[in-house]
Motif scaffolding. Structure first.
Motif, PDB file in Angstrom:
ATOM      1  N   GLU A 175      68.761  81.725 -38.692  1.00 12.95           N
ATOM      2  CA  GLU A 175      67.918  81.681 -39.882  1.00 12.95           C
ATOM      3  C   GLU A 175      68.701  82.032 -41.142  1.00 12.95           C
ATOM      4  O   GLU A 175      68.445  81.470 -42.211  1.00 12.95           O
ATOM      5  N   ALA A 176      69.661  82.944 -41.021  1.00  7.72           N
ATOM      6  CA  ALA A 176      70.491  83.273 -42.180  1.00  7.72           C
ATOM      7  C   ALA A 176      71.310  82.067 -42.615  1.00  7.72           C
ATOM      8  O   ALA A 176      71.486  81.811 -43.815  1.00  7.72           O
ATOM      9  N   GLY A 177      71.816  81.301 -41.642  1.00  2.71           N
ATOM     10  CA  GLY A 177      72.567  80.096 -41.980  1.00  2.71           C
ATOM     11  C   GLY A 177      71.696  79.045 -42.627  1.00  2.71           C
ATOM     12  O   GLY A 177      72.089  78.406 -43.611  1.00  2.71           O
ATOM     13  N   TYR A 178      70.477  78.853 -42.093  1.00  2.00           N
ATOM     14  CA  TYR A 178      69.572  77.892 -42.696  1.00  2.00           C
ATOM     15  C   TYR A 178      69.173  78.307 -44.113  1.00  2.00           C
ATOM     16  O   TYR A 178      68.980  77.456 -44.997  1.00  2.00           O
ATOM     17  N   ALA A 179      69.050  79.626 -44.330  1.00  2.00           N
ATOM     18  CA  ALA A 179      68.686  80.124 -45.657  1.00  2.00           C
ATOM     19  C   ALA A 179      69.762  79.819 -46.694  1.00  2.00           C
ATOM     20  O   ALA A 179      69.468  79.714 -47.890  1.00  2.00           O
ATOM     21  N   LEU A 180      71.000  79.661 -46.223  1.00  2.00           N
ATOM     22  CA  LEU A 180      72.093  79.319 -47.134  1.00  2.00           C
ATOM     23  C   LEU A 180      72.223  77.812 -47.352  1.00  2.00           C
ATOM     24  O   LEU A 180      73.145  77.360 -48.036  1.00  2.00           O
ATOM     25  N   GLY A 181      71.309  77.044 -46.768  1.00  2.00           N
ATOM     26  CA  GLY A 181      71.331  75.602 -46.956  1.00  2.00           C
ATOM     27  C   GLY A 181      72.205  74.856 -45.969  1.00  2.00           C
ATOM     28  O   GLY A 181      72.492  73.668 -46.182  1.00  2.00           O
ATOM     29  N   MET A 182      72.610  75.490 -44.881  1.00  2.00           N
ATOM     30  CA  MET A 182      73.465  74.845 -43.896  1.00  2.00           C
ATOM     31  C   MET A 182      72.634  73.938 -42.994  1.00  2.00           C
ATOM     32  O   MET A 182      71.474  74.212 -42.704  1.00  2.00           O
ATOM     33  N   THR A 183      73.244  72.845 -42.536  1.00  3.88           N
ATOM     34  CA  THR A 183      72.575  71.954 -41.595  1.00  3.88           C
ATOM     35  C   THR A 183      72.612  72.550 -40.192  1.00  3.88           C
ATOM     36  O   THR A 183      73.337  73.515 -39.922  1.00  3.88           O
ATOM     37  N   LYS A 184      71.845  71.973 -39.292  1.00  5.54           N
ATOM     38  CA  LYS A 184      71.777  72.484 -37.918  1.00  5.54           C
ATOM     39  C   LYS A 184      73.139  72.422 -37.235  1.00  5.54           C
ATOM     40  O   LYS A 184      73.575  73.387 -36.595  1.00  5.54           O
TER      41      LYS A 184
END
Length: 291
Positions: A175-184
């Protein structure tokens, strides 16, 4: 009365905790002693008599003083082929099962099939390799057949270990990665896999050690002989490995020093398995130390 009962319960819990702690430490010590005893027993018989020329000489059928050069090379060659095939496919399958596969009955059935294949005896994969390469493609007992059959043997375990390792990564990290705008895919490649790498490397070590010491699959798919050359990279040459040679020398060889050859071969086999684990784990340990 309630305070007395609570104190009594606390004392009993602490006593049980001490008993459990002592028991688990004792079991751990016994396991370690058993492992060291086995290693000492095998290595102490073979290493003192081991000479460098034993590792490069040709095996002998009648005369004493033979070596293990070609079979040792075949062991590493077949191991490389099996890992070259099984690691990318196994890791990809594990990541798919953990991250992309939908949670439905089909995925559940697929997971059960993978777990079942992980426990199938190796002789079954040997029979499968024999049917495919020796009978269907009619290429005989070859290094290629042995390497591919070992890859099929290792694939289920690698896929399952990878899936469990990826699933064990906390969801908050994703979730932290997704919050930074990273793709799956970016999250998986840069966040999930580095966290799960230790468990994945453990799985690779397990299958590599299993492949290097496997004999049943090799007997049925690669044969009981070599081409007679030390460095034979021909995939269609016969591929007797060190584990198969150890079995042959111990059970059927007629050379007078068969027992000494078996002891030295067993010591080399154990040492190489330990070395494989060190090679895979040392870069990971070094990376963790730097962090």
């Amino acid at each position: 009365m309630n305070g007395f009962a609570s104190t009594k319960h606390t004392a009993r819990a602490q006593r049980n905790n001490k008993i459990a702690t002592i028991g688990f430490y004792t079991l751990g010590a016994l396991v370690m002693l058993l492992i060291f005893w086995l290693l000492f027993t095998i290595l102490s018989k073979g290493l003192p008599a081991l000479r460098p020329d034993f590792l490069i000489k040709q095996p002998e059928e009648i005369d004493a003083g033979g070596g293990i050069g070609p079979v040792l090379f075949n062991s590493f060659y077949i191991l490389f082929i099996s890992l070259f095939i099984s690691v990318p496919i196994g890791l990809g399958a594990g990541i798919y099962m953990a991250e992309y596969a939908p949670d439905n009955k089909f995925t559940g059935a697929l997971r059960i099939c993978v777990e079942s294949l992980s426990s199938v005896p190796s002789i079954v994969f040997g029979m499968l390799g024999l049917a495919i390469f020796a009978e269907y493609f009619d290429i005989g007992l070859t290094i290629l057949g042995g390497g591919v059959s070992l890859a099929l043997l290792n694939l289920p375990m690698l896929a399952r270990v990878t899936e469990e390792a990826v699933r064990a990564v906390p969801g908050e990290i994703r979730e932290a990665g997704y919050a930074l705008g990273m793709t799956k895919f970016h999250v998986i490649r840069t966040v999930v896999l580095p966290v799960a790498m230790s468990a994945i490397v453990t799985g690779i070590c397990l299958v590599a050690g299993r492949a290097f010491g496997e004999s049943a699959v090799i007997i049925l798919t690669a044969g009981l002989s070599t081409s007679g050359e030390m460095w034979d990279f021909n995939l269609f040459s016969p591929g007797e490995t060190l584990a198969v040679h150890l079995w042959y020398v111990q059970s059927e060889a007629i050379v007078e020093d068969a027992r000494q050859i078996a002891d030295k071969s067993a010591a080399v086999l154990v040492f190489v398995v330990l070395f494989i684990n060190f090679v895979f784990r040392f870069p990971l340990w070094l990376s963790n130390r730097r962090k």
